[in-house]
Design a protein around this motif. Sequence first.
Motif, PDB file in Angstrom:
ATOM      1  N   LYS A  75       0.592  -1.303  -0.460  1.00 49.60           N
ATOM      2  CA  LYS A  75       0.121   0.266   0.036  1.00 49.60           C
ATOM      3  C   LYS A  75       0.733   1.128   0.022  1.00 49.60           C
ATOM      4  CE  LYS A  75      -3.801  -2.124   0.364  1.00 49.60           C
ATOM      5  NZ  LYS A  75      -4.456  -2.161  -1.208  1.00 49.60           N
ATOM      6  N   THR A  76       2.140   1.265   0.728  1.00 47.04           N
ATOM      7  CA  THR A  76       2.943   2.446   0.770  1.00 47.04           C
ATOM      8  C   THR A  76       4.535   2.459  -0.429  1.00 47.04           C
ATOM      9  OG1 THR A  76       4.209   2.030   2.436  1.00 47.04           O
ATOM     10  CG2 THR A  76       2.115   2.689   3.023  1.00 47.04           C
ATOM     11  N   ARG A  77       4.697   3.495  -0.570  1.00 43.70           N
ATOM     12  CA  ARG A  77       5.671   3.317  -1.013  1.00 43.70           C
ATOM     13  C   ARG A  77       7.189   2.557  -0.356  1.00 43.70           C
ATOM     14  NH1 ARG A  77       9.816   7.949  -2.454  1.00 43.70           N
ATOM     15  NH2 ARG A  77       9.624   8.256  -0.238  1.00 43.70           N
ATOM     16  N   GLU A  78       7.219   2.851   1.270  1.00 43.96           N
ATOM     17  CA  GLU A  78       8.032   2.542   1.765  1.00 43.96           C
ATOM     18  C   GLU A  78       7.768   0.482   1.963  1.00 43.96           C
ATOM     19  OE1 GLU A  78      11.323   1.911   4.879  1.00 43.96           O
ATOM     20  OE2 GLU A  78      10.160   3.678   3.664  1.00 43.96           O
ATOM     21  N   GLN A  79       6.572   0.154   2.095  1.00 46.71           N
ATOM     22  CA  GLN A  79       6.087  -1.556   2.087  1.00 46.71           C
ATOM     23  C   GLN A  79       7.194  -1.887   0.605  1.00 46.71           C
ATOM     24  OE1 GLN A  79       1.989  -1.697   2.687  1.00 46.71           O
ATOM     25  NE2 GLN A  79       2.401  -0.895   5.146  1.00 46.71           N
ATOM     26  N   ALA A  80       6.472  -1.730  -0.518  1.00 47.47           N
ATOM     27  CA  ALA A  80       6.723  -1.567  -2.148  1.00 47.47           C
ATOM     28  C   ALA A  80       8.629  -1.663  -2.016  1.00 47.47           C
ATOM     29  CB  ALA A  80       6.708  -0.762  -2.714  1.00 47.47           C
ATOM     30  N   ARG A  81       9.637  -0.729  -1.583  1.00 49.07           N
ATOM     31  CA  ARG A  81      10.180  -1.013  -2.031  1.00 49.07           C
ATOM     32  C   ARG A  81      11.392  -2.041  -0.764  1.00 49.07           C
ATOM     33  NH1 ARG A  81      12.232   5.225  -0.258  1.00 49.07           N
ATOM     34  NH2 ARG A  81      11.746   5.109   2.709  1.00 49.07           N
ATOM     35  N   ILE A  82      10.905  -2.393   0.199  1.00 42.08           N
ATOM     36  CA  ILE A  82      11.499  -2.517   0.901  1.00 42.08           C
ATOM     37  C   ILE A  82      11.196  -4.117   0.946  1.00 42.08           C
ATOM     38  CG2 ILE A  82      10.897  -4.264   3.929  1.00 42.08           C
ATOM     39  CD1 ILE A  82      11.217  -1.523   4.741  1.00 42.08           C
ATOM     40  N   SER A  83       9.981  -4.637  -0.080  1.00 48.62           N
ATOM     41  CA  SER A  83       9.458  -6.172  -0.612  1.00 48.62           C
ATOM     42  C   SER A  83       9.942  -6.220  -1.343  1.00 48.62           C
ATOM     43  CB  SER A  83       7.710  -6.050  -0.660  1.00 48.62           C
ATOM     44  OG  SER A  83       7.835  -7.151  -1.335  1.00 48.62           O
ATOM     45  N   ALA A  84      10.181  -5.105  -2.627  1.00 44.42           N
ATOM     46  CA  ALA A  84      10.834  -5.632  -3.290  1.00 44.42           C
ATOM     47  C   ALA A  84      12.831  -5.743  -2.825  1.00 44.42           C
ATOM     48  CB  ALA A  84      11.023  -4.073  -4.551  1.00 44.42           C
ATOM     49  N   LEU A  85      13.330  -5.181  -2.581  1.00 45.15           N
ATOM     50  CA  LEU A  85      14.387  -5.017  -1.645  1.00 45.15           C
ATOM     51  C   LEU A  85      14.803  -7.102  -0.409  1.00 45.15           C
ATOM     52  CD1 LEU A  85      17.558  -4.516  -1.843  1.00 45.15           C
ATOM     53  CD2 LEU A  85      16.888  -3.452   0.236  1.00 45.15           C
ATOM     54  N   VAL A  86      13.854  -7.089  -0.707  1.00 45.64           N
ATOM     55  CA  VAL A  86      13.762  -8.062   0.369  1.00 45.64           C
ATOM     56  C   VAL A  86      14.153 -10.268  -0.858  1.00 45.64           C
ATOM     57  CG1 VAL A  86      12.573  -9.432   2.022  1.00 45.64           C
ATOM     58  CG2 VAL A  86      12.885  -8.170   3.051  1.00 45.64           C
ATOM     59  N   GLY A  87      13.087  -9.704  -1.304  1.00 43.25           N
ATOM     60  CA  GLY A  87      12.986 -10.468  -2.469  1.00 43.25           C
ATOM     61  C   GLY A  87      14.311 -10.519  -3.242  1.00 43.25           C
ATOM     62  N   THR A  88      15.298  -9.420  -4.016  1.00 42.18           N
ATOM     63  CA  THR A  88      16.308  -9.383  -4.876  1.00 42.18           C
ATOM     64  C   THR A  88      17.802 -10.046  -3.578  1.00 42.18           C
ATOM     65  OG1 THR A  88      16.057  -7.122  -4.521  1.00 42.18           O
ATOM     66  CG2 THR A  88      15.599  -8.163  -5.877  1.00 42.18           C
ATOM     67  N   LEU A  89      17.408  -9.154  -2.659  1.00 35.30           N
ATOM     68  CA  LEU A  89      18.779 -10.262  -1.900  1.00 35.30           C
ATOM     69  C   LEU A  89      18.364 -11.873  -1.561  1.00 35.30           C
ATOM     70  CD1 LEU A  89      18.701  -7.159   1.122  1.00 35.30           C
ATOM     71  CD2 LEU A  89      20.144  -7.603  -0.974  1.00 35.30           C
ATOM     72  N   ILE A  90      17.409 -11.618  -0.814  1.00 35.12           N
ATOM     73  CA  ILE A  90      16.911 -13.610  -0.945  1.00 35.12           C
ATOM     74  C   ILE A  90      17.760 -14.402  -2.566  1.00 35.12           C
ATOM     75  CG2 ILE A  90      15.671 -15.261  -1.331  1.00 35.12           C
ATOM     76  CD1 ILE A  90      14.328 -13.753   0.987  1.00 35.12           C
ATOM     77  N   THR A  91      17.480 -13.715  -3.927  1.00 34.71           N
ATOM     78  CA  THR A  91      18.013 -14.329  -4.962  1.00 34.71           C
ATOM     79  C   THR A  91      18.910 -14.382  -4.714  1.00 34.71           C
ATOM     80  OG1 THR A  91      15.280 -13.599  -5.648  1.00 34.71           O
ATOM     81  CG2 THR A  91      17.066 -13.924  -7.212  1.00 34.71           C
ATOM     82  N   LEU A  92      19.859 -12.681  -4.407  1.00 35.59           N
ATOM     83  CA  LEU A  92      21.309 -13.043  -4.211  1.00 35.59           C
ATOM     84  C   LEU A  92      21.668 -14.105  -3.424  1.00 35.59           C
ATOM     85  CD1 LEU A  92      23.552 -11.483  -5.120  1.00 35.59           C
ATOM     86  CD2 LEU A  92      23.452  -9.440  -3.211  1.00 35.59           C
ATOM     87  N   VAL A  93      21.430 -14.100  -2.518  1.00 32.56           N
ATOM     88  CA  VAL A  93      22.195 -15.061  -1.254  1.00 32.56           C
ATOM     89  C   VAL A  93      22.459 -15.884  -1.929  1.00 32.56           C
ATOM     90  CG1 VAL A  93      21.631 -16.180   0.889  1.00 32.56           C
ATOM     91  CG2 VAL A  93      21.468 -13.655   0.437  1.00 32.56           C
ATOM     92  N   LEU A  94      21.057 -16.815  -2.428  1.00 37.03           N
ATOM     93  CA  LEU A  94      20.371 -18.085  -3.077  1.00 37.03           C
ATOM     94  C   LEU A  94      21.906 -18.303  -4.468  1.00 37.03           C
ATOM     95  CD1 LEU A  94      17.266 -18.569  -2.668  1.00 37.03           C
ATOM     96  CD2 LEU A  94      18.783 -19.663  -1.681  1.00 37.03           C
ATOM     97  N   THR A  95      21.895 -16.893  -4.886  1.00 42.55           N
ATOM     98  CA  THR A  95      22.412 -16.896  -6.226  1.00 42.55           C
ATOM     99  C   THR A  95      24.400 -17.279  -5.536  1.00 42.55           C
ATOM    100  OG1 THR A  95      21.322 -15.899  -7.813  1.00 42.55           O
ATOM    101  CG2 THR A  95      22.793 -16.393  -8.504  1.00 42.55           C
ATOM    102  N   LEU A  96      24.494 -16.251  -4.402  1.00 38.58           N
ATOM    103  CA  LEU A  96      26.573 -16.393  -4.189  1.00 38.58           C
ATOM    104  C   LEU A  96      26.157 -18.103  -3.888  1.00 38.58           C
ATOM    105  CD1 LEU A  96      26.229 -13.100  -2.627  1.00 38.58           C
ATOM    106  CD2 LEU A  96      27.182 -13.751  -4.670  1.00 38.58           C
ATOM    107  N   TYR A  97      25.337 -18.739  -3.509  1.00 37.52           N
ATOM    108  CA  TYR A  97      25.931 -20.074  -2.604  1.00 37.52           C
ATOM    109  C   TYR A  97      26.212 -20.711  -3.479  1.00 37.52           C
ATOM    110  CZ  TYR A  97      24.555 -24.460  -1.181  1.00 37.52           C
ATOM    111  OH  TYR A  97      24.470 -26.534  -0.977  1.00 37.52           O
TER     112      TYR A  97
END
Length: 495
Positions: free
Chosen positions: A23-45
């Motif tokens: 619903k908010t910009r803060e929620q949107a960018r945090i959700s997006a960053l968390v999703g991409t960081l999880i993907t980054l961690v798995l990719t680095l592994y």
Amino acid sequence: MLPILSLIVLIPILFSAVTFLTKTREQARISALVGTLITLVLTLYMYFSFDSTTAAMQFEEMANWIPSLGISYHLGVDGVSMPLILLNAIVIPLLIIYTWDDVRSAPNRFYGLILAMQGAVIGVFVALDFFIFYIFWELTLVPLFFMVNIWGGSNKKHAAIKFFIYTHVASLVMLLGIFALYFNAWSITGSPNMDMAHLISQFQFFESGILRDAIFLALLFGFIVKLPVVPFHSWLPDAYSEAPTAGSVLFILLKIGGYGLFRVMLPMLPFTATPSLMITIMGALGAVSILYGAFLALAQKDLKRMIAYSSISHMGYVTLGCAGLVSLSVSGAMFQQFSHGLIMSIMFMSCGVIQTATGTRIINELGGLAQKMPKLTVIMVLGFMASLGLPGLTGFIAEFLVLTFSFINVPTYVIIALLAIVITAAYHLWALQRAMFGTFNEKLGEIVDISSYQTLSMGIIALLVLYFGLNPSPVLDMMITNSEKIVSLMAVMGV
């Protein structure tokens, strides 16, 4: 065993859905960053567990899906796809950080589209079944179309439609090639199978040489339009320049055209009826793209369009390296894809900062920005130097390998490409000198340097450009292993 390939595809897509619902910009960018960081961690592994000494598929996942049609859920990675997955996994979270304070309009949709794009692109890189490959291939069109059409510039609708039509038509031609490959292999084996390796292996047994050449050209057309190469390039300048900065970077990370050359076209090349003709076509397209793209970039007054045209020139090295058919020329083409993704991300981010700060992208209207924006200047200069091929940076490694080793088999096209080196240096240095140095244009008003978020994201990419320029082995070694396998097949077939 953890289905890591499924996860790095599904996590961005799932977080995309979550982000759309915020619903908010803060929620949107945090959700997006968390999703991409999880993907980054798995990719680095996955990257640190990757065995660079083998060309075999790793982390494979396979299950029957539609047996009656020979469609299976088959995923895997090798030295061709692993660097491109790594590139996306690194740059996308940095892109979100870069836009942290910039997105005001519909941030949930903006970040949701970025995540959807990431999932679709990685899906292309890991798919080993043509059906899944094509699904993800087509899905990449959707986020980019809406990114340009919603957040683009004044000519955004024209650019979005032009991009969609060009690439979708090319995809349909490619689909016809896939169908021809599929049904002819079915007639030979007596059973349907959409597995990419299986269909490529059956290609050599097609009796009609005209059919084999037609299939090869249909698939090649789909890939080179997406790359793109001259003369199928005109969608790119409009799409890149009209897209928001994030959209331009997403276009740069869309390396599926070049990936298709390595994954599909080179393994099929020895079995075409006229391999020398196909090599000539690829070599000529690559050389013309390098030279013509450089001339087009030189003629531009708009900084972003100049960068867009330079991208066409640089992507010509991918096609030329493939035509070189030497292990190190093919490796150089692969490395060019990786290097280009990093370098152009810096350049488009720099252009976005300048446009936001000054209100213009016209090079002659800028001037002396280094006095007001020293942090941006350092990063931007490094990006431009890498793009023109300065030794010690990633662009030099890629272009050196392509030009040096392609000369063995296609010297004429390398000589044509060499003519572009001076032109490439000219437009890069001219743009830098006019935009960043000299007397400051007082008409631009008060200008502030890049924010801490932008410094962090752009700075990390710049350091990677320097690191992989000085030490390319962490990604180049796996590329060489796979290119040696591809080239060994050419040698066996006498190509």
